[in-house]
Write a protein that holds these residues in place. Structure first.
Motif, PDB file in Angstrom:
ATOM      1  N   THR A 367       0.890  -1.163   0.000  1.00  0.00           N
ATOM      2  CA  THR A 367       0.000   0.000   0.000  1.00  0.00           C
ATOM      3  C   THR A 367       0.924   1.208   0.000  1.00  0.00           C
ATOM      4  N   SER A 368       0.442   2.307  -0.515  1.00  0.00           N
ATOM      5  CA  SER A 368       1.295   3.487  -0.523  1.00  0.00           C
ATOM      6  C   SER A 368       1.407   4.089   0.878  1.00  0.00           C
ATOM      7  N   THR A 369       2.653   4.399   1.259  1.00  0.00           N
ATOM      8  CA  THR A 369       2.855   5.126   2.532  1.00  0.00           C
ATOM      9  C   THR A 369       3.242   6.576   2.228  1.00  0.00           C
ATOM     10  N   VAL A 370       3.241   6.940   0.955  1.00  0.00           N
ATOM     11  CA  VAL A 370       3.732   8.266   0.558  1.00  0.00           C
ATOM     12  C   VAL A 370       2.956   9.365   1.274  1.00  0.00           C
ATOM     13  N   GLY A 371       3.705  10.208   1.956  1.00  0.00           N
ATOM     14  CA  GLY A 371       3.109  11.384   2.580  1.00  0.00           C
ATOM     15  C   GLY A 371       2.431  11.126   3.919  1.00  0.00           C
ATOM     16  N   VAL A 372       2.491   9.879   4.431  1.00  0.00           N
ATOM     17  CA  VAL A 372       1.863   9.616   5.735  1.00  0.00           C
ATOM     18  C   VAL A 372       2.651  10.365   6.824  1.00  0.00           C
ATOM     19  N   THR A 373       1.932  11.096   7.674  1.00  0.00           N
ATOM     20  CA  THR A 373       2.628  11.890   8.696  1.00  0.00           C
ATOM     21  C   THR A 373       2.326  11.421  10.127  1.00  0.00           C
ATOM     22  N   GLU A 374       1.485  10.385  10.247  1.00  0.00           N
ATOM     23  CA  GLU A 374       1.217   9.861  11.594  1.00  0.00           C
ATOM     24  C   GLU A 374       1.539   8.383  11.625  1.00  0.00           C
ATOM     25  N   PHE A 375       2.273   7.980  12.638  1.00  0.00           N
ATOM     26  CA  PHE A 375       2.699   6.587  12.727  1.00  0.00           C
ATOM     27  C   PHE A 375       1.497   5.648  12.683  1.00  0.00           C
ATOM     28  N   SER A 376       0.427   5.998  13.402  1.00  0.00           N
ATOM     29  CA  SER A 376      -0.733   5.101  13.484  1.00  0.00           C
ATOM     30  C   SER A 376      -1.444   4.961  12.131  1.00  0.00           C
ATOM     31  N   LYS A 377      -1.153   5.873  11.191  1.00  0.00           N
ATOM     32  CA  LYS A 377      -1.786   5.778   9.864  1.00  0.00           C
ATOM     33  C   LYS A 377      -0.958   4.931   8.890  1.00  0.00           C
ATOM     34  N   LEU A 378       0.215   4.499   9.326  1.00  0.00           N
ATOM     35  CA  LEU A 378       1.011   3.614   8.454  1.00  0.00           C
ATOM     36  C   LEU A 378       0.349   2.247   8.440  1.00  0.00           C
ATOM     37  N   PRO A 379       0.440   1.497   7.329  1.00  0.00           N
ATOM     38  CA  PRO A 379      -0.099   0.139   7.323  1.00  0.00           C
ATOM     39  C   PRO A 379       0.532  -0.684   8.456  1.00  0.00           C
ATOM     40  N   GLN A 380      -0.248  -1.628   8.980  1.00  0.00           N
ATOM     41  CA  GLN A 380       0.193  -2.440  10.109  1.00  0.00           C
ATOM     42  C   GLN A 380       1.596  -3.029   9.894  1.00  0.00           C
ATOM     43  N   GLU A 381       1.822  -3.570   8.677  1.00  0.00           N
ATOM     44  CA  GLU A 381       3.103  -4.245   8.407  1.00  0.00           C
ATOM     45  C   GLU A 381       4.257  -3.237   8.425  1.00  0.00           C
ATOM     46  N   ALA A 382       3.974  -2.018   7.975  1.00  0.00           N
ATOM     47  CA  ALA A 382       5.023  -0.978   7.993  1.00  0.00           C
ATOM     48  C   ALA A 382       5.334  -0.599   9.439  1.00  0.00           C
ATOM     49  N   GLN A 383       4.298  -0.534  10.258  1.00  0.00           N
ATOM     50  CA  GLN A 383       4.520  -0.250  11.685  1.00  0.00           C
ATOM     51  C   GLN A 383       5.369  -1.350  12.304  1.00  0.00           C
ATOM     52  N   GLU A 384       5.058  -2.607  11.917  1.00  0.00           N
ATOM     53  CA  GLU A 384       5.821  -3.731  12.477  1.00  0.00           C
ATOM     54  C   GLU A 384       7.283  -3.698  12.026  1.00  0.00           C
ATOM     55  N   TYR A 385       7.475  -3.293  10.774  1.00  0.00           N
ATOM     56  CA  TYR A 385       8.843  -3.184  10.231  1.00  0.00           C
ATOM     57  C   TYR A 385       9.652  -2.190  11.081  1.00  0.00           C
ATOM     58  N   ILE A 386       9.044  -1.054  11.349  1.00  0.00           N
ATOM     59  CA  ILE A 386       9.716  -0.018  12.149  1.00  0.00           C
ATOM     60  C   ILE A 386       9.927  -0.506  13.589  1.00  0.00           C
TER      61      ILE A 386
END
Ligand code: IMP
Length: 412
Positions: A367-386
């Motif tokens: 999914t696109s993460t382009v321009g997301v400015t809030e951590f909670s708005k990142l896709p779940q998997e991207a949050q897990e990666y971080i």
């Protein structure tokens, strides 16, 4: 932002955790309006960062990117080696765009000059390595190594000499350089290339140690802009495929004459994947279609040399080591969006007994993460990666880049 600034304190260093080109410029741009002094501590015109002025892109090599902010005092520390025609060109480019950096620019008397002959020696040494060992270091050919060689050999020329007559100094260099490297020095051409620098910069060559000390006494805060990165550090990097200066937070303090206890925070900057230019070890490198995809999506071409960057996956052991050496207090993970299309993201979680990476495959988010400015708005998997990076390294990922734009950043 206020919470972040409070946690950074008055003296913050921004240091690359990989092999450079992590995208340090963006966090510096974001922070520099809040800092009275922007300081560069090491390296030379081997660094390259893209600066947009008046809607036009320019590649700068010597001036810190924070120099664009008109209020900032700009300090170039003793740890640098300076090719002065390059510095003048950058000053003039900014002047043409209505940004006058000169009145607020201070260069250390102790910084060293990179002459044209240093570039010739760099080229000659690379050629010798190619011929004798089959491959060179893959330097930027900007004369960096030879200028630091002269510094260490106590034959270098410091910026304070710019205020005097350079002819006898260059004549002595010519004899030495011819004898040692069989490289001819054109003394008149060297002098000519330095004459404008002598006129324009002589009044800006000062004792930057005292200057910084006084700024700190006056409670002005200082942002230290690292150049190159931890794995290119002369001591702690992937020697001999490193640059010739100390690129860590300790090196930055040394290169500015700041005491270790002055540093209140250190932001480690790492791409969500990894790149390298030049030769040398790169255990997580991927070639072929996957590597090409990362290169194209990330725009991975060297800003100083235009070379395609080698691309690969994140290495947790490298990040851990960089955090250890630099004392990172915060991560800025950049270019997360470059991974948006990956189905699975391999990460090197450790190094096995055979010296090979132990891979862990983390799920992609597609999914696109382009321009997301809030951590909670990142896709779940991207949050897990971080979260995986944070857990493994013990450093919070306070800033996460989600696109090239200034505002495309998650601050948590
Ligand atoms: P040198 O600093 O030109 O001697 O190059 C030594 C190594 O450091 C080469 O692999 C260069 O590609 C690399 N290098 C130097 N400066 C940078 C930089 O700013 N970004 C990325 N790589 C760099």
């Amino acid at each position: 932002m206020q919470k972040l600034l409070k946690s950074l304190g008055p003296v913050c260093a921004v240091i690359g955790a990989q092999w450079g080109d992590e995208g340090k410029g963006k966090v510096i741009d974001l922070l520099s309006e809040h800092y009275g002094v922007i300081a560069r501590a090491c390296g030379g015109a081997n660094a390259g960062h893209t600066i947009v002025v008046g809607g036009q892109k320019h590649i700068f090599h010597l001036l810190p990117s924070g120099a664009l902010h008109p209020h900032a005092t700009v300090v170039i520390g003793s740890g640098l080696v300076l090719h002065l025609p390059t510095l003048l060109e950058e000053i003039r480019t900014l002047q043409a765009a209505g940004i006058d950096v000169l009145p607020r620019l201070y260069i250390s008397t102790e910084a060293h000059i990179v002459f044209e002959f240093h570039k010739q020696i760099d080229i000659a040494l690379e050629k010798q390595r190619q011929e004798r060992e089959g491959k060179g270091i893959g330097t930027t050919k900007r004369g960096i190594g030879p200028a630091y060689m002269d510094k260490a050999a106590r034959s270098g020329t410091r910026m304070e000499c710019l205020k005097g007559d350079l002819r006898p100094i260059l004549t002595a260099h010519a004899e030495r350089v011819q004898r040692l490297y069989d490289v001819a020095v054109d003394v008149d051409a060297e002098l000519k290339s330095l004459s404008s620098a002598q006129q324009l910069l002589s009044g800006h060559i000062v004792d930057t140690v005292t200057l910084l000390y006084e700024h700190l006494i006056q409670k002005k805060n200082v942002l230290i802009e690292g150049a190159q990165a931890s794995l290119l550090d002369l001591d702690h990097g992937t020697y001999p495929y490193v640059t010739s200066s100390q690129t860590t937070s300790a090196g930055a303090l040394q290169g500015l004459g700041l005491p270790p206890r002055a540093l209140t925070s250190c932001i480690g900057v790492a791409k969500a994947y990894c790149t390298r230019v030049g030769e040398g070890d790169f255990a997580t490198e991927v070639r072929g279609e996957q590597g090409d995809r990362l290169r194209e999506r990330g725009g991975e071409y060297g800003s100083t040399t235009g070379r395609p960057r080698r691309c690969g996956w994140l290495s947790i052991p490298d990040l851990k080591r960089a955090a250890m050496i630099n004392g990172f207090t915060h991560w800025n993970i950049t270019k997360l969006d470059v991974l948006d299309e990956e189905e699975e993201i391999p990460v090197c979680a450790g190094i096995g007994a055979d010296g090979k990476p132990e891979w862990k495959n983390l799920p992609g988010w597609r999914t696109s993460t382009v321009g997301v400015t809030e951590f909670s708005k990142l896709p779940q998997e991207a949050q897990e990666y971080i979260r995986f990076i944070e857990k493994e390294t013990g450093v919070p990922a306070t800033l996460i880049g989600t696109g090239p734009g200034r505002e495309q950043m998650t601050i948590q």
